[in-house]
Structures are given as C-alpha cells and as structure tokens.
Design an enzyme around this catalytic site. Structure first.
Site: not given
Length: 286
Positions: A18, A42-43, A107, A131, A135
């Site tokens: 995306l 680098d978050i 998501t 996951y 999120k």
C-alpha cells in the site's frame, strides 16, 4: 491566480504494497507525497520518528509500515508487537507533537471472524491471532495518543506491488492446470489503488475516527481465484476445499466482511465492486 495550499503527506512503509501504491500514485496537484521505507525511517526508534517528522513537517502521516507475516507472528510475538504496537506508538506520538493528522492502516484480523453479517466500525473486537492482537494494540495506542486520527481497517489486500493472492494464483496457473482453494472463508478483496485513493480523499477531511474500507461485494477465496482465471481467460480448474484441509499456524478468519458505515455516514465515495477492481488491476498489470 490564487496559490493553492499544498498538503504535505508523509507515508511510512513506502516499500510495502500500500505504501508504494500511495507514493507511485499520480497525486492530486494540491498534495505532495513523500514516502519513507525502512532504510529511511525505522518506526521502532522514537527519536528517529521525531527527528524525521520534525524535519519534514507533514500535514498528515499515513502509517503503512507494519509487520504483516500472519503465520510467523505466532512464533515471534515480540517482533510483531515491536512494529505494530510500539512502532505505531512512536509514529503517532511524533505526528501529534507536530500537529499532523494520523492515518493508521489496520485489518479485519482485529475481529474474531465468526460473524454472519458485516462487521461495523464499533463492533466488539476479539482478535484470534498474534498479528490481529498486535494491530489492535496499535489502534488503541493511536486512539489514546493522538487527537486527529483515522483508523482504517481493510481486508484481503492485493495490488501492483509486493506479494499477494492474485499474483500467487497467476504464478500457480503457469505451473498447474488444477488448484484447490478454500471456500469457507469469505471477505472482500481490496485493490491497493482504490484504497490509496480513498485514504487521500479521507485525509483531506476532519471526519476523524474508525473506518472500514474494502472494495464492495463479498466472495470466498475460491470465488476470488475463479474470477482471476476467468478475467484472464485461463483454463485452470479450481476445486473448493475447507480451511481444515490447509492447517496454518495462525487461524484465518472465516468471515472478514467489513460494513462501510462510516464511509456512508460522511458521504465519502465507496470503493467500487471487487470484481470491477480486479478487472482493472489485471488489465493494467500485463
């Protein structure tokens, strides 16, 4: 002639499916989009997020950077949380400090996948995978740390960049003349081009909150695979099978359909039907 105010948008995870779509998009004239991949940002480093955001001073941050290896996350939860929760916290904090709007791409995995009608934006979340939980943790951090946020949940993403289901099916069609694809998981495929355009439309507004954005209509993975081969006029036999026949480390949601209530409520443009979007993608990716 009046000068047009340019909206500066910073995209994290700019090398992903995306993120890259947003950066490569033919942006509207009044938008300037800057994409940063992992090598530039680098978050997981808060100081670096602050420094990069303060240098760029964007009006909005579209946070696409994420840990998306659904099965691998089961074996390395700390890494999934480091990126999806704490990395998101860092980007959200840095955006809030410069007064930027913040878009967090989330998501369908934040739900349990057991519904029998489309999930609304404020239905109870109950993720069943590492996951999904990581999120959701990112969503919660965004809500508590930023004042001008859009949380956009999407599903079954595919597009021009990166690996995805459509590319996998096309590759398999070159190697085999018959395939088994699960028929007991249903959702809405989402084309990155349509999602990227929606995010740019959304970020212009002040309609902050949670959104569900996917192409309209519903199908199973089996029906999706059949549509891919039909649109490409490929003679591949697709057999339906059950999820139980393909066990994976992370359970897949049986039902991933998202209701687009927030899009309707704010008079925003719904994403086109999934089959139409698929046709556009296949025509433009040959």
């Amino acid at each position: 002639m009046t000068m047009v105010d340019t909206m500066k948008i910073l995209v994290t995870g700019a090398n992903g499916q995306l993120g890259r779509e947003l950066v490569e998009l033919h942006a509207p004239r009044d938008m300037e989009i800057t994409g940063l991949g992992r090598s530039e940002l680098d978050i997981t480093d808060l100081a670096q997020c602050r420094e990069v955001f303060q240098t760029n001073m964007p009006d909005a941050v579209v946070h696409c950077a994420a840990y998306t290896k659904v099965d691998q996350a089961e074996a390395e939860p700390d890494e999934a949380y480091r990126v999806n929760a704490y990395g998101t916290r860092n980007a959200a904090l840095a955006a809030e400090e410069i007064g930027a709007k913040f878009v967090y791409v989330s998501t369908d995995y934040v739900f349990d996948g057991r519904a029998d009608k489309p999930y609304r934006e404020y239905d109870r979340t109950d993720p069943q995978t590492v996951y999904g939980r990581s999120k959701l943790a990112g969503e919660q951090l965004v809500q508590s740390l930023t004042s001008r946020y859009f949380i956009v949940r999407t599903s079954w993403v595919y597009g021009k960049y990166g690996a995805n289901f459509v590319k996998t099916m096309l590759k398999l069609s070159e190697e085999r003349d018959s395939l088994k694809v699960v028929h007991d998981q249903v959702g809405s495929p989402t084309y990155t081009l349509d999602l990227a355009r929606f995010l740019l439309e959304l970020v212009r507004t002040d309609y902050f909150g949670i959104y569900h954005a996917s192409n309209s209509g519903i199908c199973s993975w089996y029906e999706f695979a059949k549509a891919i081969f039909e649109e490409r006029e490929l003679n591949v036999e697709v057999e339906p099978c059950t999820t139980a026949e393909f066990p994976r480390p992370a359970p897949r949601p049986a039902y991933s359909v998202l209701d687009h209530g927030a899009i309707r409520a704010h008079g925003l443009k719904p994403l086109r039907p999934w089959r139409e979007a698929l046709r556009h993608y296949l025509r433009n990716s040959e």
